[in-house]
Design a protein around this motif. Sequence first.
Motif, PDB file in Angstrom:
ATOM      1  N   VAL A   1     -47.653 -34.079 -15.776  1.00 20.67           N
ATOM      2  CA  VAL A   1     -47.476 -34.363 -14.355  1.00 20.67           C
ATOM      3  C   VAL A   1     -48.177 -33.252 -13.578  1.00 20.67           C
ATOM      4  O   VAL A   1     -47.837 -32.081 -13.704  1.00 20.67           O
ATOM      5  CB  VAL A   1     -45.981 -34.405 -13.970  1.00 20.67           C
ATOM      6  CG1 VAL A   1     -45.811 -34.593 -12.467  1.00 20.67           C
ATOM      7  CG2 VAL A   1     -45.272 -35.520 -14.744  1.00 20.67           C
TER       8      VAL A   1
ATOM      9  N   GLU B   1     -49.669 -30.977  -8.090  1.00 20.82           N
ATOM     10  CA  GLU B   1     -49.642 -31.581  -6.750  1.00 20.82           C
ATOM     11  C   GLU B   1     -48.767 -32.832  -6.712  1.00 20.82           C
ATOM     12  O   GLU B   1     -48.167 -33.154  -5.684  1.00 20.82           O
ATOM     13  CB  GLU B   1     -51.054 -31.913  -6.266  1.00 20.82           C
ATOM     14  CG  GLU B   1     -51.861 -32.835  -7.157  1.00 20.82           C
ATOM     15  CD  GLU B   1     -52.730 -32.094  -8.166  1.00 20.82           C
ATOM     16  OE1 GLU B   1     -53.773 -32.654  -8.560  1.00 20.82           O
ATOM     17  OE2 GLU B   1     -52.363 -30.957  -8.560  1.00 20.82           O
ATOM     18  N   THR B   2     -48.666 -33.529  -7.839  1.00 21.59           N
ATOM     19  CA  THR B   2     -47.784 -34.694  -7.907  1.00 21.59           C
ATOM     20  C   THR B   2     -46.330 -34.258  -7.852  1.00 21.59           C
ATOM     21  O   THR B   2     -45.513 -34.839  -7.120  1.00 21.59           O
ATOM     22  CB  THR B   2     -48.047 -35.493  -9.201  1.00 21.59           C
ATOM     23  OG1 THR B   2     -49.419 -35.903  -9.226  1.00 21.59           O
ATOM     24  CG2 THR B   2     -47.147 -36.713  -9.280  1.00 21.59           C
TER      25      THR B   2
ATOM     26  N   ALA C   1     -45.486 -33.232  -4.368  1.00 14.30           N
ATOM     27  CA  ALA C   1     -45.290 -34.379  -3.476  1.00 14.30           C
ATOM     28  C   ALA C   1     -43.906 -35.001  -3.678  1.00 14.30           C
ATOM     29  O   ALA C   1     -43.234 -35.392  -2.709  1.00 14.30           O
ATOM     30  CB  ALA C   1     -46.378 -35.424  -3.711  1.00 14.30           C
ATOM     31  N   ILE C   2     -43.470 -35.078  -4.928  1.00 19.34           N
ATOM     32  CA  ILE C   2     -42.162 -35.665  -5.236  1.00 19.34           C
ATOM     33  C   ILE C   2     -41.039 -34.792  -4.678  1.00 19.34           C
ATOM     34  O   ILE C   2     -40.091 -35.296  -4.062  1.00 19.34           O
ATOM     35  CB  ILE C   2     -42.024 -35.858  -6.759  1.00 19.34           C
ATOM     36  CG1 ILE C   2     -42.971 -36.976  -7.227  1.00 19.34           C
ATOM     37  CG2 ILE C   2     -40.589 -36.169  -7.146  1.00 19.34           C
ATOM     38  CD1 ILE C   2     -43.124 -37.068  -8.732  1.00 19.34           C
TER      39      ILE C   2
ATOM     40  N   ALA D   1     -41.247 -40.754  -7.067  1.00 19.64           N
ATOM     41  CA  ALA D   1     -41.894 -40.759  -8.380  1.00 19.64           C
ATOM     42  C   ALA D   1     -42.312 -42.171  -8.780  1.00 19.64           C
ATOM     43  O   ALA D   1     -43.449 -42.397  -9.237  1.00 19.64           O
ATOM     44  CB  ALA D   1     -40.943 -40.169  -9.422  1.00 19.64           C
TER      45      ALA D   1
ATOM     46  N   LEU E   1     -45.381 -43.523  -7.240  1.00 25.23           N
ATOM     47  CA  LEU E   1     -46.617 -42.923  -7.748  1.00 25.23           C
ATOM     48  C   LEU E   1     -46.906 -43.335  -9.191  1.00 25.23           C
ATOM     49  O   LEU E   1     -47.813 -42.791  -9.828  1.00 25.23           O
ATOM     50  CB  LEU E   1     -46.532 -41.396  -7.650  1.00 25.23           C
ATOM     51  CG  LEU E   1     -46.459 -40.831  -6.223  1.00 25.23           C
ATOM     52  CD1 LEU E   1     -46.147 -39.331  -6.261  1.00 25.23           C
ATOM     53  CD2 LEU E   1     -47.765 -41.079  -5.471  1.00 25.23           C
TER      54      LEU E   1
ATOM     55  N   LEU F   1     -44.734 -43.085 -11.789  1.00 26.87           N
ATOM     56  CA  LEU F   1     -43.951 -42.355 -12.764  1.00 26.87           C
ATOM     57  C   LEU F   1     -42.588 -43.023 -12.920  1.00 26.87           C
ATOM     58  O   LEU F   1     -42.244 -43.955 -12.188  1.00 26.87           O
ATOM     59  CB  LEU F   1     -43.773 -40.894 -12.349  1.00 26.87           C
ATOM     60  CG  LEU F   1     -45.017 -40.011 -12.400  1.00 26.87           C
ATOM     61  CD1 LEU F   1     -45.792 -40.078 -11.091  1.00 26.87           C
ATOM     62  CD2 LEU F   1     -44.648 -38.565 -12.705  1.00 26.87           C
TER      63      LEU F   1
ATOM     64  N   TYR G   1     -44.718 -40.291 -16.992  1.00 26.67           N
ATOM     65  CA  TYR G   1     -45.338 -41.607 -16.932  1.00 26.67           C
ATOM     66  C   TYR G   1     -44.743 -42.495 -18.029  1.00 26.67           C
ATOM     67  O   TYR G   1     -44.740 -42.110 -19.206  1.00 26.67           O
ATOM     68  CB  TYR G   1     -46.853 -41.495 -17.078  1.00 26.67           C
ATOM     69  CG  TYR G   1     -47.487 -40.807 -15.897  1.00 26.67           C
ATOM     70  CD1 TYR G   1     -47.850 -41.518 -14.755  1.00 26.67           C
ATOM     71  CD2 TYR G   1     -47.696 -39.422 -15.901  1.00 26.67           C
ATOM     72  CE1 TYR G   1     -48.408 -40.881 -13.656  1.00 26.67           C
ATOM     73  CE2 TYR G   1     -48.267 -38.778 -14.805  1.00 26.67           C
ATOM     74  CZ  TYR G   1     -48.614 -39.510 -13.689  1.00 26.67           C
ATOM     75  OH  TYR G   1     -49.154 -38.876 -12.603  1.00 26.67           O
TER      76      TYR G   1
END
Length: 256
Positions: A32, A35-36, A39-40, A134, A137, A139, A174
């Motif tokens: 992961v 930056e992801t 964001a979460i 999540a 996106l 996930l 994911y």
Amino acid sequence: MSNENHSNETTNDTLDLLMRHASVRKYQDRPVAEETLAAIIGAAQMASTSSNVQAYSVIAVDDPKQKAQLSALSGNQAYIEECPVFLIWCADLYRLQETAGPQLEDGGTFDTTENFIVATVDAALAAQNAAVAAESLGLGIVYIGGVRNNIAELSELLGLPERVYPVFGMCLGYPEGESGIRPRLPLEGVLHRGRYDQEKTAAQVAIYDEVSREYMLKRSGGKMDTPWSAMMAKRFAEPSRMQMKDFLLSKGFMKR
């Protein structure tokens, strides 16, 4: 109003996403991105919070050795080790005690049961925002209540100070394959109008028992048909995690 217009008003991408939620217990070997994750957690921070106290913290763990330790303390759930990031959502009154407390002559009310509830609810609201973010996106997540199995040892491993406790964990990553969507109680089983309707409770559970039985039959390939109420009877037959009260008191929660 036409049925078509009514349908458009009660369906959108957000509702579709929420209705597709399923716990994910198998993850791709795919990291992961930072930056992801940011964001979460940023989305989590925008959840509602009582009086803006923001009484929670999140610990992200991606080190394989530490995840293995956390898994061992949480019921040896393999997906804790297999997910790229394991998040521990904590109710946190320490930050407020350290910063607002010195401004109060009597030290404040950080030890009350009400503020314990506030911090716990804040953590839960933020975590659910994170879960939805999540999933939007691509996930998936699964909540882990097992972090409370050996809560003292796990808290020590994470270095949690006074007035911080782990509410639950969350595997993040994911998804590997599809996860089945578990049916919920009928809407009228949880939605009461004006006052609590005791009379409809048993009838709504009976409806759900049949739905749940059929779901379990399909999920188990015909090997299991236990209705929901029977599963709940087993769940509540014996007390669990009876160390929680003493632990929370030892951490400075619920003193009054």
